[in-house]
Design a protein around this motif. Structure first.
Motif, mmCIF file in Angstrom:
data_model
loop_
_atom_site.group_PDB
_atom_site.id
_atom_site.type_symbol
_atom_site.label_atom_id
_atom_site.label_comp_id
_atom_site.label_asym_id
_atom_site.label_seq_id
_atom_site.Cartn_x
_atom_site.Cartn_y
_atom_site.Cartn_z
ATOM 1 N N GLY A 36 0.833 -1.188 0.000
ATOM 2 C CA GLY A 36 0.000 0.000 0.000
ATOM 3 C C GLY A 36 0.871 1.243 0.000
ATOM 4 O O GLY A 36 2.096 1.160 -0.013
ATOM 5 N N GLU A 37 0.237 2.377 0.014
ATOM 6 C CA GLU A 37 0.961 3.646 0.066
ATOM 7 C C GLU A 37 1.312 4.001 1.500
ATOM 8 O O GLU A 37 0.567 3.676 2.427
ATOM 9 C CB GLU A 37 0.090 4.776 -0.498
ATOM 10 N N MET A 38 2.423 4.698 1.633
ATOM 11 C CA MET A 38 2.814 5.256 2.922
ATOM 12 C C MET A 38 3.039 6.743 2.693
ATOM 13 O O MET A 38 3.782 7.116 1.776
ATOM 14 C CB MET A 38 4.086 4.588 3.433
ATOM 15 N N SER A 56 4.853 5.049 -2.862
ATOM 16 C CA SER A 56 3.794 4.238 -3.439
ATOM 17 C C SER A 56 4.047 2.755 -3.201
ATOM 18 O O SER A 56 5.144 2.340 -2.785
ATOM 19 C CB SER A 56 3.677 4.509 -4.937
ATOM 20 N N ALA A 57 3.046 1.960 -3.529
ATOM 21 C CA ALA A 57 3.174 0.516 -3.382
ATOM 22 C C ALA A 57 4.274 -0.056 -4.274
ATOM 23 O O ALA A 57 4.847 -1.103 -3.970
ATOM 24 C CB ALA A 57 1.835 -0.152 -3.697
ATOM 25 N N THR A 58 4.575 0.637 -5.361
ATOM 26 C CA THR A 58 5.611 0.161 -6.283
ATOM 27 C C THR A 58 6.996 0.684 -5.922
ATOM 28 O O THR A 58 7.970 0.340 -6.571
ATOM 29 C CB THR A 58 5.294 0.590 -7.721
ATOM 30 N N GLY A 59 7.044 1.549 -4.894
ATOM 31 C CA GLY A 59 8.335 2.057 -4.464
ATOM 32 C C GLY A 59 8.699 3.432 -4.991
ATOM 33 O O GLY A 59 9.749 3.972 -4.659
ATOM 34 N N SER A 60 7.831 3.999 -5.816
ATOM 35 C CA SER A 60 8.118 5.346 -6.306
ATOM 36 C C SER A 60 7.796 6.367 -5.225
ATOM 37 O O SER A 60 6.999 6.114 -4.330
ATOM 38 C CB SER A 60 7.310 5.632 -7.570
ATOM 39 N N THR A 61 8.434 7.514 -5.328
ATOM 40 C CA THR A 61 8.232 8.561 -4.328
ATOM 41 C C THR A 61 7.715 9.831 -4.990
ATOM 42 O O THR A 61 7.966 10.094 -6.172
ATOM 43 C CB THR A 61 9.536 8.872 -3.581
ATOM 44 N N ASN A 62 7.006 10.595 -4.209
ATOM 45 C CA ASN A 62 6.468 11.857 -4.676
ATOM 46 C C ASN A 62 6.566 12.852 -3.526
ATOM 47 O O ASN A 62 6.232 12.506 -2.387
ATOM 48 C CB ASN A 62 5.013 11.679 -5.117
ATOM 49 N N TYR A 63 7.019 14.067 -3.832
ATOM 50 C CA TYR A 63 7.219 15.069 -2.791
ATOM 51 C C TYR A 63 6.515 16.370 -3.155
ATOM 52 O O TYR A 63 6.404 16.737 -4.336
ATOM 53 C CB TYR A 63 8.712 15.367 -2.616
ATOM 54 N N ALA A 64 6.088 17.085 -2.137
ATOM 55 C CA ALA A 64 5.611 18.444 -2.351
ATOM 56 C C ALA A 64 6.774 19.282 -2.860
ATOM 57 O O ALA A 64 7.928 19.083 -2.453
ATOM 58 C CB ALA A 64 5.075 19.017 -1.047
ATOM 59 N N ARG A 103 -4.343 1.746 1.339
ATOM 60 C CA ARG A 103 -4.465 0.892 0.150
ATOM 61 C C ARG A 103 -5.876 1.041 -0.359
ATOM 62 O O ARG A 103 -6.826 0.894 0.408
ATOM 63 C CB ARG A 103 -4.145 -0.563 0.494
ATOM 64 N N THR A 104 -6.023 1.383 -1.632
ATOM 65 C CA THR A 104 -7.353 1.686 -2.164
ATOM 66 C C THR A 104 -7.995 0.508 -2.884
ATOM 67 O O THR A 104 -9.163 0.589 -3.238
ATOM 68 C CB THR A 104 -7.287 2.888 -3.111
ATOM 69 N N SER A 105 -7.248 -0.568 -3.120
ATOM 70 C CA SER A 105 -7.837 -1.769 -3.709
ATOM 71 C C SER A 105 -7.939 -2.825 -2.619
ATOM 72 O O SER A 105 -7.332 -2.696 -1.551
ATOM 73 C CB SER A 105 -6.993 -2.257 -4.885
ATOM 74 N N PHE A 106 -8.726 -3.868 -2.900
ATOM 75 C CA PHE A 106 -8.938 -4.889 -1.888
ATOM 76 C C PHE A 106 -7.640 -5.604 -1.541
ATOM 77 O O PHE A 106 -6.890 -5.966 -2.451
ATOM 78 C CB PHE A 106 -9.965 -5.915 -2.389
ATOM 79 N N PRO A 107 -7.357 -5.835 -0.304
ATOM 80 C CA PRO A 107 -8.067 -5.398 0.902
ATOM 81 C C PRO A 107 -7.700 -3.949 1.254
ATOM 82 O O PRO A 107 -6.552 -3.599 1.397
ATOM 83 C CB PRO A 107 -7.541 -6.365 1.961
ATOM 84 N N ARG A 108 -8.713 -3.122 1.320
ATOM 85 C CA ARG A 108 -8.495 -1.701 1.571
ATOM 86 C C ARG A 108 -8.101 -1.457 3.017
ATOM 87 O O ARG A 108 -8.541 -2.145 3.925
ATOM 88 C CB ARG A 108 -9.770 -0.901 1.258
#
Length: 122
Positions: A36-38, A56-64, A103-108
């Motif tokens: 899931g996302e952190m 993200s769940a795939t390991g990518s990062t995003n910053y302000a 996590r937005t997909s099952f299991p949420r």
């Protein structure tokens, strides 16, 4: 139930560093076995909550934009603890910092901590 606790906040001078931790405990098996996302968010007095950093769940990062090249999000291998390394802190970084497991997909799941205060002041 899952409990989420942030730690590592405090008072720091401008230019200083802090490392925040976010730890989940309790019924964490869903977090451990499902990606899931952190995320780290912050909320300053009188302002809306904003996203600071996302892993993200795939390991990518995003910053302000305001924290790019100063903050770094990372996690440990258990997927129940993650961190925010904050460098070159500025007074405008002062806020309550909250962490989120989602996590937005099952299991949420969507678990929030209570927040930790970060104050940047001389």
């Amino acid at each position: 139930q899952v409990q989420v606790v942030e730690s590592g906040g405090g008072l720091v001078q401008p230019g200083g560093s802090l490392r925040l931790s976010c730890a989940a405990s309790g019924a964490t098996s869903t977090l451990i076995f499902n990606f899931g996302e952190m995320g780290w968010y912050r909320q300053a007095p009188g302002k809306q909550r904003e996203l600071v950093a996302l892993l993200s769940a795939t390991g990518s990062t995003n910053y302000a934009d305001s924290v790019k090249d100063r903050f770094a999000i990372s996690r440990d291998n258990t997927k129940t603890i993650f961190y925010l390394q904050m460098n070159s802190l500025k007074p405008e970084d002062t806020a309550v910092y909250l962490c989120n497991f989602r996590r937005t997909s099952f299991p949420r799941f969507d678990h929030w901590g209570q927040g930790t205060q970060v104050t940047v002041s001389s």
